[in-house]
Motif scaffolding. Structure first.
Motif, short mmCIF file in Angstrom:
data_model
loop_
_atom_site.label_atom_id
_atom_site.label_comp_id
_atom_site.label_asym_id
_atom_site.label_seq_id
_atom_site.Cartn_x
_atom_site.Cartn_y
_atom_site.Cartn_z
N ALA A 221 0.83 -1.21 0.00
CA ALA A 221 0.00 0.00 0.00
C ALA A 221 0.87 1.25 0.00
N LEU A 222 1.94 1.24 0.80
CA LEU A 222 2.84 2.40 0.85
C LEU A 222 3.50 2.63 -0.50
N ARG A 223 3.93 1.55 -1.14
CA ARG A 223 4.55 1.69 -2.46
C ARG A 223 3.57 2.27 -3.48
N THR A 224 2.31 1.83 -3.39
CA THR A 224 1.30 2.33 -4.32
C THR A 224 1.06 3.82 -4.12
N LEU A 225 0.92 4.22 -2.86
CA LEU A 225 0.73 5.64 -2.57
C LEU A 225 1.91 6.46 -3.06
N ALA A 226 3.11 5.97 -2.81
CA ALA A 226 4.31 6.70 -3.22
C ALA A 226 4.40 6.79 -4.74
N TYR A 227 4.10 5.70 -5.41
CA TYR A 227 4.22 5.66 -6.87
C TYR A 227 3.26 6.64 -7.54
N TYR A 228 2.03 6.72 -7.02
CA TYR A 228 1.00 7.54 -7.67
C TYR A 228 0.87 8.94 -7.09
N HIS A 229 1.41 9.17 -5.91
CA HIS A 229 1.25 10.49 -5.29
C HIS A 229 2.56 11.25 -5.11
N ALA A 230 3.71 10.57 -5.30
CA ALA A 230 4.99 11.26 -5.09
C ALA A 230 6.08 10.72 -6.00
N ASP A 231 5.70 10.17 -7.15
CA ASP A 231 6.67 9.65 -8.12
C ASP A 231 7.65 8.67 -7.49
N GLY A 232 7.13 7.87 -6.56
CA GLY A 232 7.92 6.78 -5.99
C GLY A 232 8.62 7.09 -4.68
N ASN A 233 8.51 8.32 -4.17
CA ASN A 233 9.19 8.70 -2.93
C ASN A 233 8.36 8.30 -1.72
N GLU A 234 8.76 7.21 -1.06
CA GLU A 234 8.00 6.71 0.09
C GLU A 234 8.13 7.61 1.31
N GLN A 235 9.12 8.49 1.34
CA GLN A 235 9.31 9.38 2.48
C GLN A 235 8.66 10.74 2.27
N ASP A 236 7.97 10.92 1.16
CA ASP A 236 7.28 12.18 0.92
C ASP A 236 6.30 12.46 2.06
N PRO A 237 6.27 13.70 2.59
CA PRO A 237 5.40 13.99 3.74
C PRO A 237 3.93 13.67 3.50
N LEU A 238 3.42 13.97 2.29
CA LEU A 238 2.01 13.68 2.01
C LEU A 238 1.76 12.18 2.02
N VAL A 239 2.67 11.42 1.41
CA VAL A 239 2.51 9.96 1.38
C VAL A 239 2.51 9.40 2.80
N GLN A 240 3.43 9.86 3.63
CA GLN A 240 3.49 9.38 5.01
C GLN A 240 2.22 9.77 5.77
N TYR A 241 1.74 10.99 5.55
CA TYR A 241 0.51 11.44 6.22
C TYR A 241 -0.67 10.56 5.82
N GLU A 242 -0.83 10.35 4.51
CA GLU A 242 -1.94 9.52 4.03
C GLU A 242 -1.84 8.10 4.58
N PHE A 243 -0.64 7.54 4.52
CA PHE A 243 -0.43 6.16 4.95
C PHE A 243 -0.80 5.98 6.42
N GLU A 244 -0.35 6.87 7.28
CA GLU A 244 -0.66 6.76 8.70
C GLU A 244 -2.14 7.01 8.96
N GLU A 245 -2.74 7.93 8.23
CA GLU A 245 -4.16 8.22 8.42
C GLU A 245 -5.01 7.02 8.01
N ILE A 246 -4.67 6.38 6.90
CA ILE A 246 -5.40 5.20 6.44
C ILE A 246 -5.28 4.07 7.46
N LYS A 247 -4.05 3.82 7.94
CA LYS A 247 -3.86 2.76 8.94
C LYS A 247 -4.65 3.07 10.21
N ALA A 248 -4.63 4.33 10.63
CA ALA A 248 -5.34 4.70 11.86
C ALA A 248 -6.84 4.51 11.72
N ALA A 249 -7.39 4.93 10.58
CA ALA A 249 -8.83 4.82 10.37
C ALA A 249 -9.27 3.36 10.31
#
Length: 507
Positions: free
Chosen positions: A221-249
Motif C-alpha cells: 500500500a505504501l509503495r502504491t501511494l508513493a508511486y502515484y502520489h509522489a513519483d515513488g518517494n515513500e518518504q514524501d510527507p504527504l505519502v506518510q501522512y496519508e499512509f498513517e491516516e489510512i492505517k489509523a482509520a
C-alpha cells in the motif's frame, strides 16, 4: 512521520499543507482512472426510434417497453448481494474484471438476439455484470486519486456516463437508415466496447491502497501511494501522512466491532445519517423527471408533435453532448464551489425549468401551439443543464467519500440498490402514465422537486477539501477523530523514539 491533525472542524484539511500545489490531475503521469458508461439508456432511446427494431420485436407496447428498459436494473438487483463481498474480498480490480467479462458475454447475446425473450435475457445479464464493475470502479478511483483532485476525478467518473450516451446516440443516428436488422445490432455490439477496454486496461491499474492495508499488505500500500502520489518517494510527507491516516482509520474500525458489517449501517448514529443522505440522493437522481427523457425521449417528443425519427435521433445526440459539457464543467468545480451549493443550485434550476416544461406541454395539448413545442425542447436542455451540475457528477463521488472504508462497498451497494429500485419503478410507470394522463403527469414531478429542494437544504453536509478519513470523522463524531489522531501521534512518537535510540552513542 508526517504530523498534523487528522480531522479538522474548518473547511481546509490538514493534508493540504503537504500537497504539492504544482501537481495537477493532468500532469500526474502515473494516475490511471476508470469510468462506467451511459451507453445503455441512450441506446434504448435510439432503438425506440428505429422502425427496424420495433418491427423485429413486434411493435412493443408501453408495458413491454417498460420491461425492456427495466430488465437491466432487475439484473442489477440480482447481483447486489454479491458485489460488496467481491469488492472487499477479491479487491477492486478483480471485481471490475469480473463485471466487464460478464458484460462482454451478455452484449454478444444481445447482438445475436433472435427473439424478444433472448434480448430481455441478455439485458438482464448486462445489468448483472454492470453491478460488479459499477460497485468497484468508483471506489478504486476515489481510493487511488491524489487527494487534491480526488473529488473532481471521482465526479468526472460519473459524468462520463454521457460519453457512452453520446456514442450510443450517434451510432443509432448513423445506422437507422440501414434496412436490415444490423440497424440495431451494430449499436448493441458497440455496447461491449467500454467493457473490452476495461478488461484490457485493468492490468495496468493499481489496487486500492486502503484495500491493501485492510488485508495486511501495508508495504505494498505504501509503495502504491508513493508511486502515484509522489513519483515513488515513500518518504514524501504527504505519502506518510496519508499512509498513517489510512492505517489509523482502518485500525479504529477493526477495534470497534460495531463499525463493521451490515448491522452497523443501521445501528450506528453516524451511519444512519449517511444512509439518510445516500438513499435520498439515489432516488432523487432518478425521480427528478430526468427518467422521462433518458429512457422515453421518443414518447416525449411524440407528445409535442415531433414524430420524425431523424429529428428525434438528432435531438437525442445533441442532448448527450450538451449533458457531457455541463457535467464535466461541474466536476472541476466541486472543490471550488462545494457540494452543498451545487446541489441546491441544481434543485432550484430543475424546479424552475421543469415547471416551465409542464406549462409548455399543457399549452401544446390545449391548442397545438408550435411555439410551445419549440419552447418545450429548449426547456429540456436548460433543465438538463441544471440536473448536470450536481446529479451527474456528485451522486457517486459524494456517496463514496462520506462512507468509511469498512462499509464503503456495502454502503455503495445500498446506494446502487436504491437507484435500481427507483429506475424499475420509473421504467414501468413512466410510459404508462404518459399514455393515460399525458401532460398532467409532469405535475407529479413538480411536487417532488419541491420536496427534493427542502430535503437537500436541511440534510446535505459540505465535505469539500477533506480526505476520505477526515470526511468519515465528520459523521462519526469526536471518538473517531480522537482515536485516529491519537494513533497518528503515537506513530510519530514511536518513530522519534526509534530515531533517538539509533542516534544515541553506545556505552
Amino acid at each position: 512521520m508526517a504530523g498534523g491533525g487528522i480531522a479538522t472542524s474548518g473547511g481546509d484539511a490538514a493534508f493540504l499543507k503537504f500537497a504539492d500545489p504544482r501537481r495537477k490531475w493532468y500532469n500526474n503521469r502515473r494516475l490511471i482512472t476508470s469510468s462506467t458508461n451511459g451507453y445503455d439508456g441512450s441506446m434504448m432511446n435510439g432503438l425506440q426510434a428505429l422502425d427496424q427494431w420495433k418491427g423485429y420485436f413486434n411493435q412493443p407496447n408501453s408495458s413491454m417497453l417498460g420491461l425492456l428498459n427495466a430488465i437491466q436494473n432487475i439484473g442489477s438487483l440480482a447481483a447486489y448481494p454479491f458485489a460488496p463481498y467481491l469488492s472487499d474480498g477479491l479487491g477492486r480490480r478483480a471485481t471490475i474484471f469480473t463485471g466487464a467479462s460478464i458484460m462482454c458475454v451478455a452484449t454478444a447475446i444481445q447482438t445475436a438476439s433472435q427473439s424478444v425473450r433472448m434480448f430481455i435475457g441478455a439485458r438482464f445479464l448486462i445489468g448483472f455484470g454492470l453491478t460488479f464493475a459499477a460497485n468497484a470502479a468508483p471506489m478504486l478511483v476515489t481510493e487511488v486519486s491524489y487527494p487534491t483532485y480526488r473529488a473532481p476525478l471521482t465526479s468526472t467518473y460519473n459524468s462520463l456516463w454521457y460519453s457512452g450516451a453520446i456514442v450510443a446516440a450517434w451510432t443509432t443516428f448513423g445506422t437507422f437508415k440501414i434496412k436490415s436488422t444490423w440497424s440495431w445490432r451494430i449499436p448493441s455490439l458497440l455496447q461491449a466496447l467500454p467493457s473490452v477496454l476495461q478488461i484490457l486496461l485493468i492490468f495496468f491499474v493499481p489496487e486500492s491502497p486502503r484495500w491493501l492495508v485492510s488485508k495486511g499488505r501495508e508495504q505494498q500500500a505504501l509503495r502504491t501511494l508513493a508511486y502515484y502520489h509522489a513519483d515513488g518517494n515513500e518518504q514524501d510527507p504527504l505519502v506518510q501522512y496519508e499512509f498513517e491516516e489510512i492505517k489509523a482509520a482502518i485500525d479504529f474500525d477493526r477495534t470497534v466491532a460495531a463499525n463493521i458489517g451490515w448491522k452497523s449501517i443501521f445501528t450506528k448514529r453516524g451511519n444512519l445519517k449517511r444512509m439518510r443522505i445516500i438513499i435520498a440522493l439515489a432516488f432523487f437522481s432518478q425521480w427528478s423527471g430526468n427518467g422521462l427523457v433518458s429512457y422515453y425521449l421518443g414518447k416525449v417528443l411524440d407528445s409535442i408533435g415531433i414524430t420524425n425519427p431523424t429529428i428525434q435521433l438528432l435531438i437525442n445526440g445533441i442532448l448527450q453532448i450538451w449533458n457531457l459539457c455541463w457535467a464535466l464543467l461541474a466536476s472541476f468545480l466541486v472543490d471550488k464551489i462545494g457540494r452543498r451549493v451545487l446541489f441546491l443550485t441544481s434543485a432550484v434550476g430543475m424546479l424552475i425549468f421543469w415547471t416551465l416544461q409542464t406549462a409548455c406541454l399543457a399549452t401544446f395539448s390545449n391548442n397545438g401551439s408550435g411555439g410551445a413545442a419549440h419552447a418545450f425542447i429548449a426547456f429540456i436542455f436548460l433543465y438538463y443543464a441544471a440536473y448536470d451540475i450536481a446529479f451527474s457528477p456528485l451522486i457517486v463521488s459524494y456517496t463514496v467519500e462520506i462512507l468509511p472504508f469498512p462499509i464503503r462497498a456495502k454502503g455503495f451497494t445500498i446506494f446502487n440498490f436504491a437507484i435500481s429500485l427507483s429506475l424499475i419503478f420509473n421504467q414501468y410507470a413512466n410510459p404508462v402514465a404518459l399514455d393515460h394522463i399525458h401532460w398532467k403527469y409532469y405535475l407529479v414531478y413538480v411536487c417532488w422537486l419541491v420536496f427534493e429542494l427542502v430535503f437537500l437544504y436541511f440534510y446535505v453536509v459540505e465535505t469539500k477539501n477533506r480526505t476520505l478519513e477526515e470526511t468519515a470523522a465528520m459523521f462519526d463524531g469526536d471518538e473517531a477523530t480522537e482515536k485516529i489522531a491519537g494513533h497518528a501521534a503515537r506513530e510519530q512518537l514511536d518513530e522519534k523514539s526509534s530515531d533517538y535510540k539509533e542516534d544515541a552513542p553506545s556505552a
